[in-house]
Design a protein around this motif. Sequence first.
Motif, short mmCIF file in Angstrom:
data_model
loop_
_atom_site.label_atom_id
_atom_site.label_comp_id
_atom_site.label_asym_id
_atom_site.label_seq_id
_atom_site.Cartn_x
_atom_site.Cartn_y
_atom_site.Cartn_z
N GLY A 128 23.74 29.32 42.92
CA GLY A 128 23.11 28.50 43.95
C GLY A 128 23.97 28.25 45.17
N LYS A 129 25.21 28.76 45.16
CA LYS A 129 26.12 28.59 46.29
C LYS A 129 26.39 29.95 46.94
N PRO A 130 26.70 29.97 48.25
CA PRO A 130 26.94 31.25 48.93
C PRO A 130 28.04 32.08 48.30
N ASP A 131 29.06 31.43 47.72
CA ASP A 131 30.19 32.15 47.14
C ASP A 131 29.83 32.90 45.86
N TYR A 132 28.63 32.68 45.33
CA TYR A 132 28.24 33.37 44.10
C TYR A 132 28.33 34.89 44.27
N PHE A 133 28.03 35.38 45.47
CA PHE A 133 28.03 36.82 45.73
C PHE A 133 29.32 37.31 46.39
N ALA A 134 30.26 36.40 46.64
CA ALA A 134 31.40 36.75 47.48
C ALA A 134 32.49 37.55 46.77
N GLY A 135 32.63 37.38 45.49
CA GLY A 135 33.68 38.11 44.79
C GLY A 135 33.81 37.63 43.36
N PHE A 136 34.14 38.56 42.46
CA PHE A 136 34.29 38.25 41.04
C PHE A 136 34.98 39.45 40.40
N PRO A 137 35.62 39.28 39.26
CA PRO A 137 36.26 40.42 38.61
C PRO A 137 35.26 41.49 38.21
N VAL A 138 35.65 42.75 38.31
CA VAL A 138 34.81 43.87 37.89
C VAL A 138 35.61 44.76 36.94
N MET A 139 34.91 45.55 36.14
CA MET A 139 35.57 46.39 35.15
C MET A 139 36.46 47.45 35.80
N SER A 140 37.60 47.70 35.19
CA SER A 140 38.45 48.82 35.59
C SER A 140 37.85 50.11 35.04
N GLY A 141 38.29 51.24 35.58
CA GLY A 141 37.84 52.52 35.08
C GLY A 141 38.16 52.71 33.62
N GLU A 142 39.28 52.15 33.18
CA GLU A 142 39.70 52.27 31.78
C GLU A 142 38.72 51.54 30.86
N VAL A 143 38.26 50.37 31.30
CA VAL A 143 37.29 49.62 30.50
C VAL A 143 35.95 50.35 30.46
N VAL A 144 35.54 50.90 31.60
CA VAL A 144 34.29 51.66 31.64
C VAL A 144 34.35 52.83 30.66
N GLU A 145 35.45 53.54 30.64
CA GLU A 145 35.60 54.67 29.72
C GLU A 145 35.57 54.21 28.27
N TRP A 146 36.17 53.07 27.99
CA TRP A 146 36.17 52.52 26.63
C TRP A 146 34.74 52.20 26.19
N VAL A 147 33.97 51.54 27.07
CA VAL A 147 32.58 51.20 26.77
C VAL A 147 31.77 52.46 26.47
N ASN A 148 31.97 53.49 27.27
CA ASN A 148 31.22 54.73 27.06
C ASN A 148 31.61 55.44 25.76
N ARG A 149 32.90 55.39 25.42
CA ARG A 149 33.33 56.01 24.16
C ARG A 149 32.73 55.30 22.96
N ARG A 150 32.65 53.97 23.03
CA ARG A 150 32.12 53.17 21.93
C ARG A 150 30.61 53.26 21.82
N LYS A 151 29.94 53.72 22.86
CA LYS A 151 28.47 53.80 22.88
C LYS A 151 27.84 52.45 22.54
N LEU A 152 28.30 51.42 23.25
CA LEU A 152 27.77 50.08 23.03
C LEU A 152 26.29 50.01 23.38
N LYS A 153 25.58 49.08 22.75
CA LYS A 153 24.18 48.86 23.10
C LYS A 153 24.05 48.26 24.50
N PRO B 2 31.25 45.24 43.03
CA PRO B 2 31.25 44.31 44.17
C PRO B 2 29.92 44.37 44.91
N VAL B 3 29.45 43.22 45.36
CA VAL B 3 28.14 43.15 46.03
C VAL B 3 28.23 43.82 47.40
N ALA B 4 27.30 44.75 47.65
CA ALA B 4 27.20 45.42 48.95
C ALA B 4 26.15 44.70 49.77
N PHE B 5 26.50 44.34 50.99
CA PHE B 5 25.61 43.55 51.82
C PHE B 5 24.84 44.40 52.84
#
Length: 221
Positions: free
Chosen positions: A119-144, A155-158
């Motif tokens: 509900g605040k403008p900063d909600y879209f301004a920035g937050f942690p995102v997955m590293s490439g290493e985490v993305v690869e781990w998720v794909n290897r595990r075939k999570l639901k 990151p949000v594109a405006f």
Amino acid sequence: MKIIDLTHPIAENMPMYPGTGAPTLRITNNYREHGFQETLISLYSHTGTHIDAPAHLFADRLTLDQSPAEQFVGKALVIDCRGLANGEQIPIRLLEEKGSSIHEAEFLLFLTGNANLWGKPDYFAGFPVMSGEVVEWVNRRKLKGIGIDAPSFDPVAFGEPESAAEELPNHRAILKTNQTVLFENLCRLEEIGNELFMLCALPLNTVNADGAPARVIAIIE
């Protein structure tokens, strides 16, 4: 047993991803005139707490209605990322710190603390995102599925929606595998704790669903 609702309510004044229109909820029949109340609801498929299907970005991938119901239910873990700065990448060490339980999880939910800015403008301004290493781990595990208490896994594109779609590397890397769905705009993850729990995240069952709002709950034994 404890039930925690991880879902933001849908309302006309709710935060929406830049470029996406807000929902409308218009009462079309009322108690005084018709003896009952009925509401016409109009919303985008990625409104509020929602699920992204592989078909969100890839025309030849699964829609949500093509997935069996068990895709949306299973054992989950919360990954606490609140020690990271806005825009910082989530490192693989935060997953490794969960020990053996990480290998039992079918879902990972990333707690960034960003839901506190709903509900605040900063909600879209920035937050942690997955590293490439985490993305690869998720794909290897075939999570639901994986989830986050922020508006996006990238990151949000405006800019215009068409250009923004080219700037979603984490979305593309996960969804192209056609095996993992994404939950966005979660809340109350900090109430769950560090242990495995049962997650139930059922999307609205619409035909050809590239995404859908969902009621997401944690079931704590």
